[in-house]
Design a protein around this motif. Structure first.
Motif, mmCIF file in Angstrom:
data_model
loop_
_atom_site.group_PDB
_atom_site.id
_atom_site.type_symbol
_atom_site.label_atom_id
_atom_site.label_comp_id
_atom_site.label_asym_id
_atom_site.label_seq_id
_atom_site.Cartn_x
_atom_site.Cartn_y
_atom_site.Cartn_z
ATOM 1 N N PRO A 96 0.823 -1.215 0.000
ATOM 2 C CA PRO A 96 0.000 0.000 0.000
ATOM 3 C C PRO A 96 0.854 1.260 0.000
ATOM 4 O O PRO A 96 2.047 1.237 0.318
ATOM 5 C CB PRO A 96 -0.811 -0.127 1.303
ATOM 6 N N ASN A 97 0.214 2.383 -0.342
ATOM 7 C CA ASN A 97 0.919 3.664 -0.361
ATOM 8 C C ASN A 97 1.498 4.017 1.004
ATOM 9 O O ASN A 97 2.594 4.581 1.092
ATOM 10 C CB ASN A 97 -0.030 4.774 -0.824
ATOM 11 N N GLN A 98 0.756 3.691 2.069
ATOM 12 C CA GLN A 98 1.239 4.021 3.406
ATOM 13 C C GLN A 98 2.553 3.311 3.717
ATOM 14 O O GLN A 98 3.445 3.882 4.356
ATOM 15 C CB GLN A 98 0.184 3.657 4.460
ATOM 16 N N VAL A 99 2.664 2.073 3.258
ATOM 17 C CA VAL A 99 3.893 1.313 3.513
ATOM 18 C C VAL A 99 5.067 1.899 2.736
ATOM 19 O O VAL A 99 6.166 2.074 3.273
ATOM 20 C CB VAL A 99 3.685 -0.170 3.146
ATOM 21 N N LEU A 100 4.842 2.223 1.463
ATOM 22 C CA LEU A 100 5.913 2.787 0.650
ATOM 23 C C LEU A 100 6.363 4.145 1.175
ATOM 24 O O LEU A 100 7.570 4.421 1.258
ATOM 25 C CB LEU A 100 5.448 2.921 -0.807
ATOM 26 N N VAL A 101 5.408 5.000 1.515
ATOM 27 C CA VAL A 101 5.764 6.324 2.040
ATOM 28 C C VAL A 101 6.466 6.205 3.387
ATOM 29 O O VAL A 101 7.441 6.910 3.666
ATOM 30 C CB VAL A 101 4.511 7.214 2.144
ATOM 31 N N GLY A 102 5.966 5.298 4.246
ATOM 32 C CA GLY A 102 6.620 5.102 5.537
ATOM 33 C C GLY A 102 8.048 4.605 5.391
ATOM 34 O O GLY A 102 8.974 5.089 6.064
ATOM 35 N N LEU A 103 8.256 3.634 4.487
ATOM 36 C CA LEU A 103 9.609 3.133 4.240
ATOM 37 C C LEU A 103 10.490 4.231 3.667
ATOM 38 O O LEU A 103 11.666 4.366 4.059
ATOM 39 C CB LEU A 103 9.543 1.946 3.282
ATOM 40 N N ALA A 104 9.944 5.038 2.752
ATOM 41 C CA ALA A 104 10.716 6.134 2.168
ATOM 42 C C ALA A 104 11.101 7.167 3.227
ATOM 43 O O ALA A 104 12.221 7.700 3.209
ATOM 44 C CB ALA A 104 9.910 6.802 1.051
ATOM 45 N N LEU A 105 10.207 7.440 4.161
ATOM 46 C CA LEU A 105 10.510 8.403 5.225
ATOM 47 C C LEU A 105 11.630 7.906 6.130
ATOM 48 O O LEU A 105 12.556 8.656 6.468
ATOM 49 C CB LEU A 105 9.246 8.688 6.047
ATOM 50 N N PHE A 106 11.560 6.637 6.528
ATOM 51 C CA PHE A 106 12.598 6.106 7.412
ATOM 52 C C PHE A 106 13.948 6.024 6.692
ATOM 53 O O PHE A 106 14.994 6.298 7.296
ATOM 54 C CB PHE A 106 12.186 4.736 7.948
ATOM 55 N N LEU A 107 13.942 5.652 5.421
ATOM 56 C CA LEU A 107 15.187 5.640 4.667
ATOM 57 C C LEU A 107 15.742 7.049 4.497
ATOM 58 O O LEU A 107 16.961 7.263 4.532
ATOM 59 C CB LEU A 107 14.965 4.996 3.295
ATOM 60 N N THR A 108 14.839 8.017 4.325
ATOM 61 C CA THR A 108 15.277 9.413 4.218
ATOM 62 C C THR A 108 15.941 9.879 5.506
ATOM 63 O O THR A 108 17.005 10.522 5.471
ATOM 64 C CB THR A 108 14.084 10.318 3.884
ATOM 65 N N ILE A 109 15.332 9.553 6.645
ATOM 66 C CA ILE A 109 15.931 9.932 7.930
ATOM 67 C C ILE A 109 17.281 9.253 8.106
ATOM 68 O O ILE A 109 18.251 9.858 8.596
ATOM 69 C CB ILE A 109 14.977 9.572 9.083
ATOM 70 N N PHE A 110 17.369 7.985 7.688
ATOM 71 C CA PHE A 110 18.629 7.254 7.822
ATOM 72 C C PHE A 110 19.723 7.864 6.945
ATOM 73 O O PHE A 110 20.869 8.035 7.388
ATOM 74 C CB PHE A 110 18.401 5.794 7.430
ATOM 75 N N ILE A 111 19.380 8.213 5.699
ATOM 76 C CA ILE A 111 20.368 8.775 4.780
ATOM 77 C C ILE A 111 20.743 10.200 5.175
ATOM 78 O O ILE A 111 21.909 10.605 5.079
ATOM 79 C CB ILE A 111 19.827 8.732 3.337
ATOM 80 N N MET A 112 19.759 10.973 5.633
ATOM 81 C CA MET A 112 20.002 12.376 5.950
ATOM 82 C C MET A 112 20.518 12.593 7.366
ATOM 83 O O MET A 112 20.780 13.743 7.742
ATOM 84 C CB MET A 112 18.697 13.174 5.772
ATOM 85 N N SER A 113 20.652 11.546 8.161
ATOM 86 C CA SER A 113 21.060 11.717 9.553
ATOM 87 C C SER A 113 22.399 12.423 9.714
ATOM 88 O O SER A 113 22.538 13.276 10.602
ATOM 89 C CB SER A 113 21.076 10.360 10.270
ATOM 90 N N PRO A 114 23.437 12.133 8.888
ATOM 91 C CA PRO A 114 24.677 12.909 9.052
ATOM 92 C C PRO A 114 24.489 14.402 8.784
ATOM 93 O O PRO A 114 25.028 15.242 9.510
ATOM 94 C CB PRO A 114 25.628 12.270 8.032
ATOM 95 N N THR A 115 23.711 14.723 7.752
ATOM 96 C CA THR A 115 23.459 16.133 7.435
ATOM 97 C C THR A 115 22.646 16.809 8.525
ATOM 98 O O THR A 115 22.951 17.932 8.950
ATOM 99 C CB THR A 115 22.727 16.251 6.089
ATOM 100 N N LEU A 116 21.604 16.130 9.009
ATOM 101 C CA LEU A 116 20.778 16.700 10.080
ATOM 102 C C LEU A 116 21.569 16.859 11.368
ATOM 103 O O LEU A 116 21.388 17.842 12.099
ATOM 104 C CB LEU A 116 19.550 15.817 10.311
ATOM 105 N N SER A 117 22.435 15.919 11.659
ATOM 106 C CA SER A 117 23.268 16.028 12.855
ATOM 107 C C SER A 117 24.199 17.231 12.761
ATOM 108 O O SER A 117 24.399 17.957 13.747
ATOM 109 C CB SER A 117 24.080 14.749 13.062
ATOM 110 N N GLN A 118 24.753 17.446 11.582
ATOM 111 C CA GLN A 118 25.635 18.598 11.403
ATOM 112 C C GLN A 118 24.867 19.907 11.524
ATOM 113 O O GLN A 118 25.356 20.867 12.128
ATOM 114 C CB GLN A 118 26.315 18.513 10.033
ATOM 115 N N MET A 119 23.659 19.947 10.972
ATOM 116 C CA MET A 119 22.833 21.151 11.097
ATOM 117 C C MET A 119 22.455 21.406 12.543
ATOM 118 O O MET A 119 22.425 22.560 13.003
ATOM 119 C CB MET A 119 21.576 20.997 10.239
#
Length: 255
Positions: A96-119
């Motif tokens: 479902p769309n909810q699963v894909l969007v949820g997975l995309a959000l968690f992967l985004t947080i995982f990938i962006m964590s170094p950038t967010l930590s620096q900010m």
């Protein structure tokens, strides 16, 4: 605490983008503080009007901030590739769309964590502690996100918006305004996502062609090939551990 941190990032991103845009450059002021009071304030002649405008502006910023964040992070590429996977499988609404969007959000947080930590380290925490002003915090927060976007932006896409706006060629990444960097990064991400989606489609397309050829050779032209090929595509995807390969490819693409 996490919600407060994310909301603060959203406000910093949006205020920074608006401050560099030509339309808002002449009237770029710090984000107003909202003071909600019950009752009349006789000491201020325009108090109610100012408060109403401040609340309206704040609600507007919060409502459109997620759109800017989607285009400034890895979310765009991830959710498009995952949608291509579902379409190539031909499973309609599974996952479902909810699963894909949820997975995309968690992967985004995982990938962006170094950038967010620096900010958080160079901008948010010093601002919350009162060591720097809001303008300085916005400038400091721009550096990590610009470096991330520039790393995944094609030169041709960046030159397109630089030439259109008449912006002189920058000497470094920090000289590129966000009003140019964000759309350049967005169309670069779209192209990369569609390239990855094309590679995902190829093996499933081969299965569809083989099944259609076999059915035609057997004279079963009235039987939909998609109905027969669907179990084989799911079986192939499970045997090769498709979700692992897709997520691994997405993570590697951001290295």
């Amino acid at each position: 605490m996490k919600k407060k941190l994310i909301l603060t990032f959203m406000m910093l991103f949006l205020a920074s983008f608006l401050s560099v845009h030509p339309i808002f450059a002449a009237t770029a002021d710090p984000i107003p503080n909202i003071d909600i009071q019950i009752g009349n304030n006789d000491n201020a002649a325009d108090g109610p009007a100012t408060s109403s405008l401040s609340i309206l502006l704040m609600i507007t910023l919060i409502s459109i901030a997620p759109s800017f964040l989607v285009l400034m992070t890895s979310f765009t590429r991830i959710v498009i590739v995952l949608s291509f996977v579902r379409t190539s499988l031909g499973t309609n609404q599974m996952p479902p769309n909810q699963v894909l969007v949820g997975l995309a959000l968690f992967l985004t947080i995982f990938i962006m964590s170094p950038t967010l930590s620096q900010m958080n380290e160079v901008a948010l925490q010093p601002y919350l502690q009162g060591d720097i002003t809001q303008t300085q915090a916005l400038k400091a927060a721009e550096k990590p996100i610009k470096e991330f976007m520039f790393k995944h932006t094609r030169e041709k896409d960046l030159l397109l918006f630089l030439n259109y706006t008449g912006t002189p060629k920058p000497n470094n990444v920090q000289d590129i305004p966000l009003s140019v960097m964000v759309p350049s990064y967005a169309i670069s991400e779209l192209k990369t996502a569609f390239q990855m989606g094309f590679m995902v489609f190829i093996p499933f397309l081969v299965i569809d062609i083989v099944v259609a050829s076999v059915l035609m050779a057997m004279g079963m032209m009235m039987l939909p090939p998609v109905m027969i090929s669907l179990p084989f595509k799911i079986l192939l995807f499970v045997l090769v551990d498709g979700w692992y390969l897709i997520v691994k490819s997405l993570l590697i693409s951001f290295n």
